[in-house]
Design a protein around this motif. Structure first.
Motif, PDB file in Angstrom:
ATOM      1  N   UNK A 183       0.821  -1.204   0.000  1.00 32.01           N
ATOM      2  CA  UNK A 183       0.000   0.000   0.000  1.00 32.01           C
ATOM      3  C   UNK A 183       0.861   1.262   0.000  1.00 32.01           C
ATOM      4  N   UNK A 184       1.815   1.329   0.915  1.00 34.84           N
ATOM      5  CA  UNK A 184       2.662   2.521   1.027  1.00 34.84           C
ATOM      6  C   UNK A 184       3.491   2.735  -0.232  1.00 34.84           C
ATOM      7  N   UNK A 185       4.043   1.628  -0.745  1.00 39.46           N
ATOM      8  CA  UNK A 185       4.868   1.730  -1.951  1.00 39.46           C
ATOM      9  C   UNK A 185       4.044   2.300  -3.104  1.00 39.46           C
ATOM     10  N   UNK A 186       2.840   1.786  -3.254  1.00 36.76           N
ATOM     11  CA  UNK A 186       1.919   2.223  -4.304  1.00 36.76           C
ATOM     12  C   UNK A 186       1.586   3.712  -4.130  1.00 36.76           C
ATOM     13  N   UNK A 187       1.260   4.061  -2.915  1.00 37.63           N
ATOM     14  CA  UNK A 187       0.890   5.447  -2.605  1.00 37.63           C
ATOM     15  C   UNK A 187       2.062   6.393  -2.882  1.00 37.63           C
ATOM     16  N   UNK A 188       3.224   6.041  -2.367  1.00 39.23           N
ATOM     17  CA  UNK A 188       4.398   6.909  -2.538  1.00 39.23           C
ATOM     18  C   UNK A 188       4.842   6.996  -3.995  1.00 39.23           C
ATOM     19  N   UNK A 189       4.731   5.880  -4.692  1.00 41.44           N
ATOM     20  CA  UNK A 189       5.148   5.873  -6.097  1.00 41.44           C
ATOM     21  C   UNK A 189       4.289   6.838  -6.914  1.00 41.44           C
ATOM     22  N   UNK A 190       3.003   6.820  -6.662  1.00 39.60           N
ATOM     23  CA  UNK A 190       2.100   7.688  -7.423  1.00 39.60           C
ATOM     24  C   UNK A 190       2.290   9.153  -7.047  1.00 39.60           C
ATOM     25  N   UNK A 191       2.399   9.388  -5.752  1.00 38.92           N
ATOM     26  CA  UNK A 191       2.397  10.784  -5.299  1.00 38.92           C
ATOM     27  C   UNK A 191       3.761  11.449  -5.363  1.00 38.92           C
ATOM     28  N   UNK A 192       4.837  10.657  -5.231  1.00 37.15           N
ATOM     29  CA  UNK A 192       6.142  11.321  -5.177  1.00 37.15           C
ATOM     30  C   UNK A 192       7.234  10.635  -5.986  1.00 37.15           C
ATOM     31  N   UNK A 193       6.919   9.485  -6.591  1.00 35.43           N
ATOM     32  CA  UNK A 193       7.928   8.691  -7.300  1.00 35.43           C
ATOM     33  C   UNK A 193       8.930   8.041  -6.355  1.00 35.43           C
ATOM     34  N   UNK A 194       9.136   8.648  -5.185  1.00 30.66           N
ATOM     35  CA  UNK A 194      10.136   8.152  -4.242  1.00 30.66           C
ATOM     36  C   UNK A 194       9.502   7.075  -3.365  1.00 30.66           C
ATOM     37  N   UNK A 195       9.964   5.848  -3.512  1.00 35.81           N
ATOM     38  CA  UNK A 195       9.320   4.782  -2.762  1.00 35.81           C
ATOM     39  C   UNK A 195      10.222   3.558  -2.695  1.00 35.81           C
ATOM     40  N   UNK A 196       9.896   2.674  -1.797  1.00 34.27           N
ATOM     41  CA  UNK A 196      10.522   1.362  -1.753  1.00 34.27           C
ATOM     42  C   UNK A 196       9.415   0.325  -1.679  1.00 34.27           C
TER      43      UNK A 196
END
Length: 370
Positions: free
Chosen positions: A228-241
């Motif tokens: 969930x967090x990875x998906x959320x961060x990827x969409x909103x900021x590109x920065x994710x793991x």
DNA sequence: TGGGTTATGTGTAAAGCGGT
DNA sequence: ACCGCTTTACACATAACCCA
């Protein structure tokens, strides 16, 4: 650190208008319907409430999203984690699916190389469940896809072709008609359904298609590396793991099914074909004794693999493509041989009628003409 | 500062869970 | 039965710490 590669069908770094608009309505470009995360990611569904940051991103009429993660980049390798990324045969609309609807080029290659007959209409049904009550145990097979040529015959005639006795036909016909009615194989108000020609699978040589993909593991919600967090961060900021890949689990799943389902299709006069990504196969070969390059082709009791990969074109772009087929002898007697390899085989093959019934419980997902 | 012990981090296998 | 995600358990590596 692992990261998301394909998101809703396209590389994450593709933020073009077309692709973003597609993502904002959660469309899977391979199914041509709403992304379902591969069919089993419901637990990670994100409710688009007022406090959820993703609510701003998606179209207002969308109330919940399943993380649309197709593949994950771990180290140098891209691992497909959604089976739809390799093969998607689904139709969300009403009535019969159009011929070759949403059929990708690589999907066509998969089907041709799986050995499906050319030049005829072939029906494909997804998620076919076959239940069988045995004496002590309930056997329950789940096939990703069943493919078979389409014929226009009545159910009664289809049963005759199966060489059943009159008594058997009589006892089976009712259940089959019932299933077919429920799944919309008849126009409304049909008087003598058993004798009316409908679009049915010719299951003389049925094809079972199984798509194996890796699954994720090792996430840590405190460090926002869960899906969930990875998906959320990827969409909103590109920065994710993102989570990594749980390779071992896939191997385990595959071993339990590989022989049983291959044997099953063999006993039905058909074949089971395994669609798998090259990375996954390579990993299995690294961790087990299996070396597909040394396996000799053999026409009997074959295991069939269709191998897919991300092909890198000259401009550096990656696209999904068919890579190769591998076939070889299973190495065990499908009738059993009183050794411990019998653990790999199911107790008994259900009668083919059960397969037909299982198919008729589902609506037709695709018609392909190769 | 060397040598050892204790915390913290990282990756993988297995168990558990909830869904079809 | 099957499937994918999360949690847990554990091994191992590295960092932090302590003291003589």
């Amino acid at each position: 650190m692992p990261t998301i590669y394909d998101l809703f069908g396209y590389p994450l770094d593709d933020r073009s208008k077309v692709v973003e608009n597609n993502r904002k309505v959660c469309q899977c470009p391979f199914m041509g319907t709403t992304c379902d995360g591969g069919g089993n990611r419901y637990q990670t569904e994100i409710k688009l409430t007022q406090t959820e940051p993703l609510t701003q991103y998606f179209n207002p009429d969308i109330k919940a999203v399943v993380p649309g993660i197709c593949s994950i980049m771990a180290g140098e390798d891209i691992w497909v984690v959604c089976p739809r990324r390799l093969l998607a045969m689904r139709y969300g609309g009403e009535g019969l699916p159009p011929v070759n609807h949403q059929l990708q080029e690589y999907e066509r290659d998969v089907l041709v190389n799986a050995g499906l007959p050319r030049g005829v209409d072939i029906g494909i049904w997804s998620e076919v469940y076959l239940k069988q009550k045995a004496a002590d145990a309930d056997i329950n097979y789940h096939f990703d896809y069943i493919a078979a040529p389409l014929i226009n015959v009545s159910l009664e005639e289809a049963l005759w072709q199966q060489n059943l006795s009159d008594i058997q036909i009589e006892s089976e016909l009712k259940g089959l008609v019932e299933a077919a009615k429920k799944s919309g194989y008849y126009p409304k108000g049909q008087r003598n359904p058993a004798k009316v020609a409908i679009l049915l699978p010719d299951i003389t040589h049925p094809y079972i298609l199984e798509v194996m993909t890796a699954s994720t593991s090792g996430s840590d919600s405190e460090h926002s590396t869960d899906i969930r967090s990875a998906f959320r961060n990827a969409i909103l900021s590109n920065d994710h793991t993102s989570p990594g890949i749980n390779k071992r689990q896939v191997w385990g799943r595959m071993v339990t099914q590989l022989f049983a389902k291959t044997a099953l299709a063999y006993q039905w006069g058909g074949r089971t074909v395994w669609v798998i990504q090259d990375k996954l196969l390579r990993n299995i070969e690294l961790t087990t004794r299996l070396r597909t390059s040394t396996i000799t082709n053999n026409p009997h009791q074959n295991i069939h693999l269709v191998v897919m990969h991300y092909e890198v074109s000259e401009d550096g772009k990656r696209k999904m493509a068919f890579k190769t087929t591998i076939a070889g002898e299973a190495g065990i007697d499908f009738e059993g041989n009183n050794t411990f390899t019998d653990i790999l085989l199911s107790k008994a093959a259900p009668h083919k009628i059960e397969l037909l019934k299982a198919i008729l419980r589902r609506k037709l997902d695709a018609i392909v003409h190769l």
